[in-house]
Write a protein that holds these residues in place. Structure first.
Motif, PDB file in Angstrom:
ATOM      1  N   PRO A  48       8.574   1.137  61.974  1.00  0.00           N
ATOM      2  CA  PRO A  48       7.604   1.297  60.882  1.00  0.00           C
ATOM      3  C   PRO A  48       7.759   2.580  60.062  1.00  0.00           C
ATOM      4  N   ASP A  49       7.977   3.713  60.752  1.00  0.00           N
ATOM      5  CA  ASP A  49       8.098   4.972  60.002  1.00  0.00           C
ATOM      6  C   ASP A  49       9.367   5.026  59.161  1.00  0.00           C
ATOM      7  N   GLN A  50      10.452   4.454  59.708  1.00  0.00           N
ATOM      8  CA  GLN A  50      11.709   4.413  58.941  1.00  0.00           C
ATOM      9  C   GLN A  50      11.530   3.529  57.713  1.00  0.00           C
ATOM     10  N   LYS A  51      10.859   2.419  57.926  1.00  0.00           N
ATOM     11  CA  LYS A  51      10.622   1.481  56.831  1.00  0.00           C
ATOM     12  C   LYS A  51       9.808   2.159  55.723  1.00  0.00           C
ATOM     13  N   LYS A  52       8.760   2.836  56.155  1.00  0.00           N
ATOM     14  CA  LYS A  52       7.887   3.493  55.195  1.00  0.00           C
ATOM     15  C   LYS A  52       8.672   4.520  54.387  1.00  0.00           C
ATOM     16  N   LYS A  53       9.505   5.286  55.081  1.00  0.00           N
ATOM     17  CA  LYS A  53      10.311   6.298  54.419  1.00  0.00           C
ATOM     18  C   LYS A  53      11.235   5.638  53.379  1.00  0.00           C
ATOM     19  N   ARG A  54      11.844   4.534  53.774  1.00  0.00           N
ATOM     20  CA  ARG A  54      12.747   3.844  52.849  1.00  0.00           C
ATOM     21  C   ARG A  54      11.967   3.303  51.646  1.00  0.00           C
ATOM     22  N   TYR A  55      10.797   2.742  51.894  1.00  0.00           N
ATOM     23  CA  TYR A  55      10.014   2.190  50.783  1.00  0.00           C
ATOM     24  C   TYR A  55       9.687   3.289  49.765  1.00  0.00           C
ATOM     25  N   VAL A  56       9.366   4.480  50.296  1.00  0.00           N
ATOM     26  CA  VAL A  56       8.971   5.570  49.402  1.00  0.00           C
ATOM     27  C   VAL A  56      10.203   6.205  48.748  1.00  0.00           C
ATOM     28  N   GLU A  57      11.189   6.546  49.590  1.00  0.00           N
ATOM     29  CA  GLU A  57      12.302   7.331  49.056  1.00  0.00           C
ATOM     30  C   GLU A  57      13.361   6.498  48.336  1.00  0.00           C
ATOM     31  N   VAL A  58      13.618   5.311  48.830  1.00  0.00           N
ATOM     32  CA  VAL A  58      14.668   4.499  48.207  1.00  0.00           C
ATOM     33  C   VAL A  58      14.079   3.545  47.168  1.00  0.00           C
ATOM     34  N   LEU A  59      12.963   2.905  47.517  1.00  0.00           N
ATOM     35  CA  LEU A  59      12.398   1.924  46.580  1.00  0.00           C
ATOM     36  C   LEU A  59      11.425   2.550  45.586  1.00  0.00           C
ATOM     37  N   GLY A  60      11.014   3.783  45.862  1.00  0.00           N
ATOM     38  CA  GLY A  60      10.107   4.463  44.930  1.00  0.00           C
ATOM     39  C   GLY A  60       8.671   3.960  44.955  1.00  0.00           C
ATOM     40  N   LEU A  61       8.234   3.388  46.087  1.00  0.00           N
ATOM     41  CA  LEU A  61       6.835   2.936  46.155  1.00  0.00           C
ATOM     42  C   LEU A  61       5.906   4.112  46.447  1.00  0.00           C
ATOM     43  N   PRO A  62       4.664   4.049  45.958  1.00  0.00           N
ATOM     44  CA  PRO A  62       3.682   5.070  46.343  1.00  0.00           C
ATOM     45  C   PRO A  62       3.451   5.023  47.863  1.00  0.00           C
ATOM     46  N   VAL A  63       3.183   6.198  48.456  1.00  0.00           N
ATOM     47  CA  VAL A  63       3.013   6.274  49.915  1.00  0.00           C
ATOM     48  C   VAL A  63       1.943   5.304  50.416  1.00  0.00           C
ATOM     49  N   ASP A  64       0.822   5.235  49.695  1.00  0.00           N
ATOM     50  CA  ASP A  64      -0.261   4.361  50.155  1.00  0.00           C
ATOM     51  C   ASP A  64       0.158   2.901  50.161  1.00  0.00           C
ATOM     52  N   ASP A  65       0.948   2.512  49.177  1.00  0.00           N
ATOM     53  CA  ASP A  65       1.423   1.129  49.120  1.00  0.00           C
ATOM     54  C   ASP A  65       2.360   0.864  50.297  1.00  0.00           C
ATOM     55  N   ALA A  66       3.261   1.809  50.539  1.00  0.00           N
ATOM     56  CA  ALA A  66       4.213   1.662  51.646  1.00  0.00           C
ATOM     57  C   ALA A  66       3.462   1.538  52.966  1.00  0.00           C
ATOM     58  N   ASP A  67       2.415   2.342  53.121  1.00  0.00           N
ATOM     59  CA  ASP A  67       1.587   2.287  54.325  1.00  0.00           C
ATOM     60  C   ASP A  67       1.018   0.899  54.555  1.00  0.00           C
ATOM     61  N   MET A  68       0.480   0.335  53.492  1.00  0.00           N
ATOM     62  CA  MET A  68      -0.152  -0.983  53.626  1.00  0.00           C
ATOM     63  C   MET A  68       0.886  -2.061  53.957  1.00  0.00           C
ATOM     64  N   LEU A  69       2.077  -1.921  53.398  1.00  0.00           N
ATOM     65  CA  LEU A  69       3.116  -2.927  53.657  1.00  0.00           C
ATOM     66  C   LEU A  69       3.616  -2.876  55.097  1.00  0.00           C
ATOM     67  N   VAL A  70       3.767  -1.659  55.648  1.00  0.00           N
ATOM     68  CA  VAL A  70       4.366  -1.582  56.990  1.00  0.00           C
ATOM     69  C   VAL A  70       3.352  -1.802  58.110  1.00  0.00           C
ATOM     70  N   LYS A  71       2.086  -1.792  57.769  1.00  0.00           N
ATOM     71  CA  LYS A  71       1.041  -1.840  58.796  1.00  0.00           C
ATOM     72  C   LYS A  71       1.050  -3.144  59.606  1.00  0.00           C
ATOM     73  N   HIS A  72       1.575  -4.198  58.991  1.00  0.00           N
ATOM     74  CA  HIS A  72       1.682  -5.468  59.713  1.00  0.00           C
ATOM     75  C   HIS A  72       3.127  -5.941  59.607  1.00  0.00           C
ATOM     76  N   ARG A  73       3.717  -6.178  60.763  1.00  0.00           N
ATOM     77  CA  ARG A  73       5.142  -6.491  60.801  1.00  0.00           C
ATOM     78  C   ARG A  73       5.517  -7.674  59.905  1.00  0.00           C
ATOM     79  N   LEU A  74       4.717  -8.733  59.932  1.00  0.00           N
ATOM     80  CA  LEU A  74       5.083  -9.918  59.153  1.00  0.00           C
ATOM     81  C   LEU A  74       5.014  -9.646  57.647  1.00  0.00           C
TER      82      LEU A  74
END
Ligand code: ADP
Ligand code: MG
Ligand code: ZN
Length: 470
Positions: free
Chosen positions: A293-319
């Motif tokens: 989850p933390d790696q995913k969140k980092k990638r969403y923010v740093e590579v995909l450019g998503l806002p941190v809060d959005d990345a948080d909501m996406l990774v919170k549930h695996r599916l």
């Protein structure tokens, strides 16, 4: 607040292997009492345990996902105590040679909660109290557990909750447990002591047993912190004891004191061999770990450019995260896809339980088709949202709602003609805009969108109109 909060957690997690730790019985939850049992897991004399290799693999994966060292040599021990839920009168656990040591879970504030050890053991049966009788169900006896012991690094109620939630999410991502606290597949014993800020030595701790919900745990810790602080304020001392949280009174109550702390008479389990884990095996298991989850969140923010809060909501549930990853394959604008998930899809899945199950009628592939149209600039956000709502209702493909003609967009010369017309029809807006009323520009864009039924490129229209009126 003059006292520092010091807490360490012992977290028990039931592993989702198909069979139990020392026999072939199923680990299924919710069966008729005493139907998932055999002579081994009810501890009949003369039976021999055989260690389930999958349990070791699951526990090693849990250790790797929490940055632990995997010990090349580990062993099983007997922990002796007498209680009706434990037919053998000992639990097979690990004492001084656990499978994993020295890991950590990193919190969002950057603090690391160190993990002292992770060991494997068998769960006990379950006592059921009914109308003055106590019944025992051995189905749970022999279900594999890992116990994750943290160092006393937790400094607030919020950190305790975040630590448990992070552990839960990691274990769900790697698939070793469903971590359902309400079904008891994740339970915590929470230890708490307090000390004046600046003091080096730890205070005397109490331990609250068997918390099976994060909200109870938060309440219990808060209550216990205040109780201990009142004692110290009054010049008294905290007694080391084991407590239970009473959900009815909202208070902790004593189970046993230090005097009757049990001596478990640990000794090596003579019926099981040493667990050897060569480095090659550890590396092979490391390869089986998914993106965490933390790696995913980092990638969403740093590579995909998503806002941190959005990345948080996406990774919170695996599916949800898996759906998103598949839906953005080959897509240049992942934020647009994320917006649709967090907007339209989450509007339908309003509770955490619904998000966890992620039961929707649109597949990731269908979402990817929709995203491709948005990416190509053929589908504007508004129309994409409306289309997704229809897809969610029906489960049909995007092509069932949008014809080629809808998606053809507006060609440049047509757009120019429409812009010209809109400008000519709105002389007042032209005057207003030129006299500095920026807002008047909306009249033109609105007019263009109306004339093209939302298909025009707003940016292009803006440029064209500006060149016409200035
Ligand atoms: P046990 O509870 O089996 O006696 P330990 O002494 O190893 O075992 O402690 C278990 C847990 O208690 C660990 O998670 C540890 O972080 C926590 N702990 C130990 N000392 C303290 C303390 N002074 N304050 C808060 N937590 C503590
Ligand atoms: Mg303990
Ligand atoms: Zn069995």
């Amino acid at each position: 607040m003059k006292y520092e909060f010091v807490s360490g957690l012992e977290t028990h997690i039931e592993l989702s292997t198909i069979t139990k730790i020392f026999c072939g019985c199923t680990t299924a939850f919710g069966s008729e009492p005493n139907t998932n049992c055999c002579p081994i897991c009810i501890g009949l004399p003369g039976t021999l345990p055989k260690l389930n290799a999958a349990v070791v693999d699951y526990a090693i994966r849990a250790g790797l996902a929490t940055h632990c060292t995997i010990n090349p040599i580990a062993k099983m021990d007997r922990k002796n105590y007498v209680y009706p839920d434990l037919a053998k009168a000992y639990q097979i656990s690990q004492f001084d040679k656990p499978l994993c040591s020295n890991g950590y879970v990193e919190l969002d504030n950057g603090r690391r909660i160190r993990i002292l050890r992770i060991h494997i053991e068998e769960d006990a049966g379950k006592l059921v109290h009914r109308r003055g009788d106590t019944l025992v169900d051995y189905n749970r006896g022999g279900v594999p557990l890992i116990e994750i012991v943290s160092e006393p690094d937790i400094r607030s109620v919020e950190e305790a909750v975040e630590y448990v939630e992070k552990l839960q999410l990691i274990m769900k991502y790697i698939g070793v447990s469903d971590c359902k606290m309400q079904e008891g597949s994740l339970r915590c014993d929470v230890n708490l002591s307090i000390r004046p800020f600046g003091q080096k030595e730890f205070g005397t701790r109490t331990e609250i047993k068997n918390m099976n919900s994060c909200s109870f745990m938060a309440k219990a810790l808060q209550y216990e912190y205040e109780r201990q602080a009142e004692l110290l304020d009054a010049g008294e001392t905290v007694t080391q004891e084991t407590l239970r949280w009473n959900t009815e009174t909202g208070e902790t109550e004593s189970m046993r004191g230090k005097e009757d702390a049990q001596d478990y008479r640990y000794f090596r389990e003579p019926d099981l061999v040493t667990i050897e884990t060569p480095a090659e095996k550890v590396e092979a298991l490391r390869q089986t770990l998914p993106e965490l989850p933390d790696q995913k969140k980092k990638r969403y923010v740093e590579v995909l450019g998503l806002p941190v809060d959005d990345a948080d909501m996406l990774v919170k549930h695996r599916l949800v995260a898996e759906f998103f990853d598949e839906a953005i394959e080959g897509i240049k604008n992942p934020k647009a896809v994320s917006n649709l998930i967090l907007g339209e899809i989450f509007r339908q899945l309003s509770t955490d339980e619904q998000k966890e199950l992620f039961d929707i009628r649109v597949t990731a592939k269908q979402m990817n088709d929709l995203a491709k149209l948005m990416d190509g600039g053929k589908l504007r956000a508004n129309l994409a949202r409306q289309t997704l709502v229809k897809m969610l209702e029906t489960g049909k493909d995007v092509s069932d709602f949008l014809s080629e003609q809808d998606l053809a967009g507006v060609d440049d010369s047509a757009l120019e003609a429409i812009c010209k017309q809109v400008v000519e029809q709105n002389p007042k807006a032209v005057a207003d805009y030129l006299s500095g009323k920026e807002k008047a520009f909306q009249v033109f864009i609105g007019g263009v969108m109306k004339a093209t039924r939302g298909k025009a490129d707003a940016g292009k229209a803006r440029e064209l109109i500006l060149s016409m009126i200035q």
